[in-house]
Design a protein around this motif. Structure first.
Motif, PDB file in Angstrom:
ATOM      1  N   PRO A  41      -2.457  -4.453  -1.669  1.00 53.71           N
ATOM      2  CA  PRO A  41      -3.879  -3.847  -2.368  1.00 53.71           C
ATOM      3  C   PRO A  41      -4.503  -5.404  -3.237  1.00 53.71           C
ATOM      4  O   PRO A  41      -3.485  -5.737  -3.979  1.00 53.71           O
ATOM      5  N   THR A  42      -5.890  -4.851  -2.857  1.00 55.08           N
ATOM      6  CA  THR A  42      -6.249  -5.865  -4.424  1.00 55.08           C
ATOM      7  C   THR A  42      -6.457  -5.859  -5.981  1.00 55.08           C
ATOM      8  O   THR A  42      -6.196  -4.002  -6.136  1.00 55.08           O
TER       9      THR A  42
ATOM     10  N   PHE B 216       0.816  -1.563   0.205  1.00 55.11           N
ATOM     11  CA  PHE B 216       0.606  -0.257  -0.266  1.00 55.11           C
ATOM     12  C   PHE B 216       0.483   1.072  -0.062  1.00 55.11           C
ATOM     13  O   PHE B 216       0.422   1.970  -0.610  1.00 55.11           O
TER      14      PHE B 216
ATOM     15  N   ARG C 137     -15.030 -15.437  -1.217  1.00 52.10           N
ATOM     16  CA  ARG C 137     -13.982 -13.805  -1.098  1.00 52.10           C
ATOM     17  C   ARG C 137     -12.352 -13.496  -0.630  1.00 52.10           C
ATOM     18  O   ARG C 137     -12.612 -14.442  -0.120  1.00 52.10           O
ATOM     19  N   ALA C 138     -12.141 -12.258  -0.779  1.00 50.70           N
ATOM     20  CA  ALA C 138     -10.762 -12.020  -0.747  1.00 50.70           C
ATOM     21  C   ALA C 138      -9.327 -13.317   0.038  1.00 50.70           C
ATOM     22  O   ALA C 138      -9.359 -12.958   0.874  1.00 50.70           O
TER      23      ALA C 138
ATOM     24  N   TYR D 130     -10.800   2.806   8.064  1.00 45.61           N
ATOM     25  CA  TYR D 130      -9.960   3.654   7.379  1.00 45.61           C
ATOM     26  C   TYR D 130      -9.509   5.036   8.314  1.00 45.61           C
ATOM     27  O   TYR D 130      -8.051   5.292   7.693  1.00 45.61           O
TER      28      TYR D 130
ATOM     29  N   ASP E 150     -21.243  -8.360   4.569  1.00 47.13           N
ATOM     30  CA  ASP E 150     -19.680  -8.752   4.105  1.00 47.13           C
ATOM     31  C   ASP E 150     -19.645  -9.838   5.068  1.00 47.13           C
ATOM     32  O   ASP E 150     -19.666  -9.118   6.366  1.00 47.13           O
TER      33      ASP E 150
HETATM   34  P1  AMP Z   1     -15.920  -5.488  -0.457  1.00 50.25           P
HETATM   35  O1  AMP Z   1     -15.662  -5.959  -2.005  1.00 50.25           O
HETATM   36  O2  AMP Z   1     -15.066  -3.619  -0.331  1.00 50.25           O
HETATM   37  O3  AMP Z   1     -17.322  -5.584   0.398  1.00 50.25           O
HETATM   38  O4  AMP Z   1     -14.580  -5.797   0.135  1.00 50.25           O
HETATM   39  C1  AMP Z   1     -14.826  -7.666   0.298  1.00 50.25           C
HETATM   40  C2  AMP Z   1     -13.950  -7.844   1.809  1.00 50.25           C
HETATM   41  O5  AMP Z   1     -12.611  -8.256   1.656  1.00 50.25           O
HETATM   42  C3  AMP Z   1     -13.471  -6.874   2.780  1.00 50.25           C
HETATM   43  O6  AMP Z   1     -13.754  -7.618   3.813  1.00 50.25           O
HETATM   44  C4  AMP Z   1     -12.208  -6.506   3.417  1.00 50.25           C
HETATM   45  O7  AMP Z   1     -12.012  -6.126   4.207  1.00 50.25           O
HETATM   46  C5  AMP Z   1     -11.441  -7.460   2.209  1.00 50.25           C
HETATM   47  N1  AMP Z   1     -10.276  -6.357   1.593  1.00 50.25           N
HETATM   48  C6  AMP Z   1     -10.501  -4.957   1.407  1.00 50.25           C
HETATM   49  N2  AMP Z   1      -9.045  -4.715   0.715  1.00 50.25           N
HETATM   50  C7  AMP Z   1      -8.870  -6.031   1.440  1.00 50.25           C
HETATM   51  C8  AMP Z   1      -7.236  -6.647   1.460  1.00 50.25           C
HETATM   52  N3  AMP Z   1      -6.319  -5.509   0.772  1.00 50.25           N
HETATM   53  N4  AMP Z   1      -6.374  -7.234   1.553  1.00 50.25           N
HETATM   54  C9  AMP Z   1      -7.233  -7.767   2.094  1.00 50.25           C
HETATM   55  N5  AMP Z   1      -8.421  -8.246   2.296  1.00 50.25           N
HETATM   56  C10 AMP Z   1      -9.050  -6.640   1.722  1.00 50.25           C
END
Ligand code: AMP
Length: 431
Positions: free
Chosen positions: A24-25, A3, A337-338, A97, A309
């Motif tokens: 970061p995703t 990041f 997810r994730a 955040y 979530d």
């Molecule tokens: P969202 O698509 O925004 O609903 O996020 C999905 C999930 O991914 C949520 O539980 C976030 O907390 C988690 N998340 C978001 N960014 C990251 C990251 N860079 N690394 C790991 N988990 C993440």
């Protein structure tokens, strides 16, 4: 990549670190620099991709970079979401955040008393996360001033349109200042979304992370053909025999959700229902119990579950297939997810063969069929039309759609004619 190279300040990086995110995703990598460059964005991304941080992190950074103002806080950013659950989640993210920053944010949605929201607005906020109905209501009463907004996010725009929010969105847009930055997030891109994007966005940068209209790769999908009357029995059997501990189950109607919850209880499986007829408090409580593991099954309608979530949710069950194929993609997007593996199963009876075919067409792939021993399909049972609504609720639909409570899709009603076609050609036998 970490990041650190994305142009985010120390207080934000510290908060990210505390969330446990190290990398970061893809959507974050792409979106953060573009948003920081003050460009409009059209993003194709489902929940689960990290899209929320993709827009909240640069938003917080830009607020930090702006010259300090004195006097009462002015609303600088507005994030619109289709449901209260999603609004609450986005608000949680903004809060987490922005933990080490001095900004105030608030969440505005219907179904709860407006007084606390009004009091917070009176004290002044920098960021509002809202569903459209209550937002417009409070604005028209003079509690919100849209004229200072510089940053506008339309989250899950496809779902907003499904829920009939287009007029509310247009009303909001008409009240916003002309000069502002706009972000539009959508999991799917229909012509309506493209038209809205044309109206809303100014020379947007296009970001697309999940392939359009396809389901998440990390989710395994199976269909269990089953007789209409044996679905509950099969569901209980699968949960018990596989020892599933956290299962999100989708039903088509609120009534169906209640009934299934009761029946699972009788089978000794703890379950709770969430849908638009439940109060916000009841919904929040059910979700909390489910997350904490004291309730094993959460039975939800599409709209109530939208955007929920839950980290590492392992199992999603389509107790009934949705009428709109895109909803299937949204539903199974709750799991896997994730980076976690997810498992999505659908209990499909003869009435739903056409719905399944439409879903497979959308995803451009067949879902593997699995036969559970002891649950052979009775070939003599004929297809029947699918009941679309909870009985006696049709009158309430229009009203509740406005409040963000509808459980139904207003888009492209699909006739469900009885069909004689069966699983035949798609069947792949046991696996
Ligand atoms: P969202 O698509 O925004 O609903 O996020 C999905 C999930 O991914 C949520 O539980 C976030 O907390 C988690 N998340 C978001 N960014 C990251 C990251 N860079 N690394 C790991 N988990 C993440």
């Amino acid at each position: 990549m970490s990041f650190n190279n994305l142009g985010l300040s120390k207080p934000i990086l510290r908060a990210i670190e505390e969330q446990g995110y190290t990398t970061p995703t893809p959507i974050q990598k792409q979106a953060i620099p573009i948003v920081l460059a003050k460009k409009d964005v059209l993003a194709g991304a489902q929940t689960g991709t990290g899209k929320t941080a993709g827009f909240t992190l640069p938003l917080l950074q830009m607020l930090s970079d702006a010259p300090k103002e004195t006097g009462k806080r002015k609303v600088k950013a507005l994030i619109l979401t289709p449901t209260r659950e999603l609004a609450a989640q986005v608000a949680d993210n903004v809060h987490a955040y922005g933990k080490y920053l001095p900004f105030k944010s608030t969440v505005i949605f219907g179904g709860v008393g407006s007084n606390p929201q009004i009091q917070t607005l009176k004290r002044g906020v920098d960021i509002i996360i809202a569903t459209p109905g209550r937002l417009l209501d409070l604005e028209s009463q003079g509690y919100i001033d849209f004229s200072t907004i510089e940053f506008f996010v339309l989250d899950e725009a496809d779902r907003m349109l499904d829920m009939g929010f287009i007029h509310d969105i247009k009303k909001v847009l008409a009240k916003l200042p002309k000069k502002r930055q706009n972000l539009l997030f959508s999991a799917t891109f229909s012509n309506e979304i493209k038209a809205l994007a044309d109206k809303l966005l100014n020379k947007p940068e296009l970001i697309e992370v999940a392939r359009r209209n396809t389901s998440s790769e990390s989710v395994t999908q199976h269909v269990y053909p089953v007789d209409r009357e044996r679905k509950r029995e099969l569901l209980s059997h699968l949960i018990s025999s596989n020892n599933w501990q956290q299962v999100l189950v989708f039903t088509r109607t609120k009534h169906g959700a209640n009934r299934l919850t009761e029946q699972l209880g009788k089978d000794g499986i703890t379950a709770a229902a969430i849908h638009g007829n439940k109060s916000q408090t009841a919904r929040t409580k059910a979700l909390a119990h489910f997350k904490a593991g004291t309730v094993r099954v959460l039975v939800a309608t599409d709209i109530a579950a939208r955007g929920i979530d839950i980290d590492q949710l392992p199992h999603v069950v389509n107790y009934e297939l949705p009428n709109v194929p895109e909803d299937y993609v949204h539903r199974i997007g709750r799991t896997g997810r994730a980076g976690n593996e997810g498992d999505a199963i659908s209990l499909v009876c003869v009435d739903e063969v056409k719905l399944l075919r439409d879903i497979e067409k959308l995803m451009k792939k067949d879902v593997q069929k699995v036969r559970e021993p002891g649950f052979d399909v009775n070939p003599d049972i004929k297809a029947e039309p699918i009941q679309q609504k909870s009985r006696g609720r049709q009158q309430q639909r229009k009203k509740s759609a406005h409040d963000g409570q509808t459980e139904h899709n207003h888009r492209r009603p699909r006739p469900n004619k009885p069909r004689s076609s069966r699983f035949g050609s798609n069947r792949q036998g046991n696996s």
